[in-house]
Design a protein around this motif. Sequence first.
Motif, PDB file in Angstrom:
ATOM      1  N   THR A  10     -72.209 -65.108  23.263  1.00 25.70           N
ATOM      2  CA  THR A  10     -72.054 -64.181  24.375  1.00 25.70           C
ATOM      3  C   THR A  10     -70.755 -63.417  24.210  1.00 25.70           C
ATOM      4  N   THR A  11     -70.631 -62.336  24.954  1.00 19.70           N
ATOM      5  CA  THR A  11     -69.430 -61.509  24.844  1.00 19.70           C
ATOM      6  C   THR A  11     -68.583 -61.570  26.109  1.00 19.70           C
ATOM      7  N   ALA A  12     -68.798 -62.583  26.945  1.00 18.56           N
ATOM      8  CA  ALA A  12     -68.014 -62.689  28.180  1.00 18.56           C
ATOM      9  C   ALA A  12     -66.543 -62.905  27.850  1.00 18.56           C
ATOM     10  N   ALA A  13     -65.693 -62.209  28.568  1.00 18.99           N
ATOM     11  CA  ALA A  13     -64.252 -62.350  28.381  1.00 18.99           C
ATOM     12  C   ALA A  13     -63.800 -63.660  29.001  1.00 18.99           C
ATOM     13  N   PRO A  14     -62.727 -64.242  28.476  1.00 11.44           N
ATOM     14  CA  PRO A  14     -62.172 -65.437  29.102  1.00 11.44           C
ATOM     15  C   PRO A  14     -61.810 -65.133  30.555  1.00 11.44           C
ATOM     16  N   PRO A  15     -61.854 -66.148  31.424  1.00 14.86           N
ATOM     17  CA  PRO A  15     -61.639 -65.909  32.854  1.00 14.86           C
ATOM     18  C   PRO A  15     -60.340 -65.168  33.176  1.00 14.86           C
ATOM     19  N   ARG A  16     -59.225 -65.534  32.558  1.00 11.07           N
ATOM     20  CA  ARG A  16     -57.954 -64.880  32.873  1.00 11.07           C
ATOM     21  C   ARG A  16     -57.968 -63.419  32.427  1.00 11.07           C
ATOM     22  N   ARG A  17     -58.495 -63.160  31.253  1.00 15.38           N
ATOM     23  CA  ARG A  17     -58.556 -61.787  30.750  1.00 15.38           C
ATOM     24  C   ARG A  17     -59.501 -60.947  31.609  1.00 15.38           C
ATOM     25  N   ARG A  18     -60.616 -61.547  32.004  1.00 17.24           N
ATOM     26  CA  ARG A  18     -61.573 -60.835  32.853  1.00 17.24           C
ATOM     27  C   ARG A  18     -60.943 -60.512  34.214  1.00 17.24           C
ATOM     28  N   LEU A  19     -60.228 -61.463  34.790  1.00 13.94           N
ATOM     29  CA  LEU A  19     -59.561 -61.234  36.063  1.00 13.94           C
ATOM     30  C   LEU A  19     -58.534 -60.106  35.935  1.00 13.94           C
ATOM     31  N   SER A  20     -57.778 -60.114  34.852  1.00 12.37           N
ATOM     32  CA  SER A  20     -56.782 -59.057  34.627  1.00 12.37           C
ATOM     33  C   SER A  20     -57.447 -57.698  34.488  1.00 12.37           C
ATOM     34  N   ARG A  21     -58.555 -57.645  33.760  1.00 13.83           N
ATOM     35  CA  ARG A  21     -59.297 -56.397  33.588  1.00 13.83           C
ATOM     36  C   ARG A  21     -59.846 -55.916  34.927  1.00 13.83           C
ATOM     37  N   GLN A  22     -60.392 -56.842  35.707  1.00 13.28           N
ATOM     38  CA  GLN A  22     -60.928 -56.472  37.010  1.00 13.28           C
ATOM     39  C   GLN A  22     -59.827 -55.949  37.931  1.00 13.28           C
ATOM     40  N   LEU A  24     -56.995 -54.555  37.080  1.00 15.24           N
ATOM     41  CA  LEU A  24     -56.575 -53.238  36.601  1.00 15.24           C
ATOM     42  C   LEU A  24     -57.588 -52.171  37.003  1.00 15.24           C
ATOM     43  N   SER A  25     -58.869 -52.436  36.769  1.00 16.13           N
ATOM     44  CA  SER A  25     -59.914 -51.486  37.128  1.00 16.13           C
ATOM     45  C   SER A  25     -59.932 -51.252  38.641  1.00 16.13           C
ATOM     46  N   TYR A  26     -59.844 -52.331  39.403  1.00 10.11           N
ATOM     47  CA  TYR A  26     -59.841 -52.242  40.867  1.00 10.11           C
ATOM     48  C   TYR A  26     -58.657 -51.403  41.343  1.00 10.11           C
ATOM     49  N   THR A  27     -57.510 -51.593  40.711  1.00 13.85           N
ATOM     50  CA  THR A  27     -56.310 -50.848  41.081  1.00 13.85           C
ATOM     51  C   THR A  27     -56.462 -49.367  40.761  1.00 13.85           C
ATOM     52  N   LEU A  28     -56.992 -49.059  39.581  1.00 17.93           N
ATOM     53  CA  LEU A  28     -57.189 -47.654  39.208  1.00 17.93           C
ATOM     54  C   LEU A  28     -58.217 -46.976  40.122  1.00 17.93           C
ATOM     55  N   ILE A  29     -59.314 -47.661  40.351  1.00 17.47           N
ATOM     56  CA  ILE A  29     -60.332 -47.122  41.255  1.00 17.47           C
ATOM     57  C   ILE A  29     -59.759 -47.029  42.666  1.00 17.47           C
ATOM     58  N   GLY A  30     -59.024 -48.063  43.047  1.00 21.93           N
ATOM     59  CA  GLY A  30     -58.367 -48.035  44.353  1.00 21.93           C
ATOM     60  C   GLY A  30     -57.443 -46.842  44.485  1.00 21.93           C
ATOM     61  N   ALA A  69     -68.768 -47.477  45.301  1.00 20.32           N
ATOM     62  CA  ALA A  69     -69.616 -46.946  44.236  1.00 20.32           C
ATOM     63  C   ALA A  69     -68.998 -47.196  42.865  1.00 20.32           C
ATOM     64  N   LEU A  70     -67.704 -46.935  42.733  1.00 21.15           N
ATOM     65  CA  LEU A  70     -67.047 -47.097  41.436  1.00 21.15           C
ATOM     66  C   LEU A  70     -66.825 -48.570  41.074  1.00 21.15           C
ATOM     67  N   ASN A  71     -66.457 -49.397  42.047  1.00 23.96           N
ATOM     68  CA  ASN A  71     -66.246 -50.818  41.754  1.00 23.96           C
ATOM     69  C   ASN A  71     -67.552 -51.540  41.434  1.00 23.96           C
ATOM     70  N   ALA A  72     -68.619 -51.191  42.133  1.00 19.34           N
ATOM     71  CA  ALA A  72     -69.913 -51.811  41.836  1.00 19.34           C
ATOM     72  C   ALA A  72     -70.329 -51.518  40.403  1.00 19.34           C
ATOM     73  N   GLU A  77     -69.359 -54.756  37.946  1.00 16.63           N
ATOM     74  CA  GLU A  77     -70.608 -54.569  37.206  1.00 16.63           C
ATOM     75  C   GLU A  77     -71.793 -55.239  37.896  1.00 16.63           C
ATOM     76  N   ARG A  78     -71.914 -54.961  39.182  1.00 14.08           N
ATOM     77  CA  ARG A  78     -73.003 -55.535  39.973  1.00 14.08           C
ATOM     78  C   ARG A  78     -73.836 -54.390  40.526  1.00 14.08           C
ATOM     79  N   ARG A  79     -75.130 -54.436  40.263  1.00 14.51           N
ATOM     80  CA  ARG A  79     -76.028 -53.402  40.752  1.00 14.51           C
ATOM     81  C   ARG A  79     -77.160 -53.991  41.583  1.00 14.51           C
ATOM     82  N   ASP A  80     -77.073 -55.277  41.861  1.00 15.63           N
ATOM     83  CA  ASP A  80     -78.086 -55.940  42.670  1.00 15.63           C
ATOM     84  C   ASP A  80     -77.623 -55.989  44.127  1.00 15.63           C
ATOM     85  N   ARG A  81     -78.553 -56.082  45.051  1.00 15.00           N
ATOM     86  CA  ARG A  81     -78.264 -56.223  46.478  1.00 15.00           C
ATOM     87  C   ARG A  81     -77.196 -55.229  46.957  1.00 15.00           C
TER      88      ARG A  81
END
Length: 140
Positions: A10-22, A24-30, A69-72, A77-81
């Motif tokens: 699988t290509t899942a990022a390690p939890p700490r790296r994924r949290l950091s990426r999220q 950063l993305s959340y902050t930029l989108i914010g 819209a941008l965070n989803a 990366e959630r498009r369900d519900r």
Amino acid sequence: MSADTSAPGTTAAPPRRRLSRQLLSYTLIGGSGVALDLVAFLLLHNAAGMNEQIANAISTTLGIANNFALNARFTFERRDRLVVRFLRFYAVGLTGIALTNLLFLAFTDGLGIDANLIKAGSLPLVLALQFVLNRKWSFA
């Protein structure tokens, strides 16, 4: 440094790296939502003469819709519900409106500090609170 605990292949990022990426993305989108929120607030309150409480509710709603819209799509990366997630995201956004309105009451109405300064100063606090709530509830 934490080890990658994802399953082989699988290509899942390690939890700490994924949290950091999220974060950063959340902050930029914010940031885009903050810009939209602040410009709309300034136009509604200063140019149109709207009450700061009403202008805040409208401008924050615009920022919330933009950010959802941008965070989803990009951060979580959630498009369900999507309807349920939007309602949760909006509920979290209401905490930001409530917090900012409390700051308006205390500092603008109570101490006479300019509403524009209070609005701008509240944004980092609101952003941090909402990231935690959205990550744990809206996009869990």
